[in-house]
Design an enzyme around this catalytic site. Structure first.
Site, short mmCIF file in Angstrom:
data_model
loop_
_atom_site.label_atom_id
_atom_site.label_comp_id
_atom_site.label_asym_id
_atom_site.label_seq_id
_atom_site.Cartn_x
_atom_site.Cartn_y
_atom_site.Cartn_z
CG HIS A 1 -1.82 -1.14 1.35
ND1 HIS A 1 -3.03 -1.21 0.70
CD2 HIS A 1 -1.69 -2.32 2.03
CE1 HIS A 1 -3.62 -2.35 0.99
NE2 HIS A 1 -2.83 -3.05 1.78
CB THR B 1 13.10 -5.77 3.87
OG1 THR B 1 14.46 -5.68 4.30
CG2 THR B 1 12.20 -6.04 5.07
CE LYS B 2 17.87 -2.84 2.50
NZ LYS B 2 19.13 -2.20 2.98
#
Length: 209
Positions: A121, A173-174
């Site tokens: 989002h 996250t990476k």
């Protein structure tokens, strides 16, 4: 959002751009997926062929001659954006938010309650606007022979390299390079793995000892 954009909300979604998830076509697609998911999770097809047939209807791509195996319950938004390679396995509670393509390689092992989020989002609450605002996604890929430990979370846009291991409970996250072990929140490299030539049976036996 561009009022002159004539593309459908589905086209925007698949392009990884802002779209409205409560568009009728997308709601119908999610409902169709829910029907198949319910069958998969509750009827518990007694044969591999029965499960494979349901996965063929639900997912975007599998090899029916060597299908992946997903333990119920399994959950996803659309299904058609998920492509899962031969010989792969997902344990109980596998959840995939597949607003964009999710590519799972061959011989991948996925632990229980793993969550793969190819949907997200806007950070700005004035744009996000709850159910009435737009959302977007980013593709995720998990390479061949990877192992994703139980309760790990894979965030939007992440690419996991071949033969890598994601520690249980990690939040990725990476991107993860090939042949490493990552763990933690956020996940970081904690070990590098040996690379072995194809057919190196002695090395494989050593690893298993």
């Amino acid at each position: 959002m561009d009022s002159m954009d004539k593309r459908t909300e589905k086209e925007k979604m698949l392009a990884g751009e802002l779209y409205h998830a409560f568009d009728k076509t997308l709601m119908d697609d999610r409902q169709a997926a829910k029907v198949l998911i319910n069958k998969y999770n509750t009827q518990l097809a007694t044969t591999l062929e029965g499960r494979t047939e349901l996965l063929q209807q639900l997912l975007g791509g599998i090899d029916a001659s060597d299908p992946p195996f997903i333990e119920p319950p399994f959950y996803c938004d659309y299904g058609y954006n998920i492509h899962m390679g031969s010989g792969s396995y997902a344990n109980f509670g596998f959840t995939v938010l597949d607003a964009c393509r999710v590519e799972i390689g061959k011989r991948v092992l996925i632990g229980p309650n793993v969550q793969v989020y190819a949907a997200t989002h806007p950070l700005d609450g004035h744009v996000r606007k709850g159910c009435t605002g737009p959302e977007f996604g980013a593709p995720i890929s998990i390479g061949d022979d990877a192992w994703v430990g139980g309760a790990a979370i894979i965030c939007p846009g992440v690419r996991i390299g071949n033969n890598s291991v994601i520690g249980a409970g990690s939040v990725v996250t990476k991107d993860v390079e090939p042949y490493v072990v990552v763990a933690g929140n956020p996940a970081k490299v904690i070990r590098r793995l040996e690379r072995h030539a194809a057919g190196d049976e002695a090395a494989v036996e050593k690893l298993g000892s």
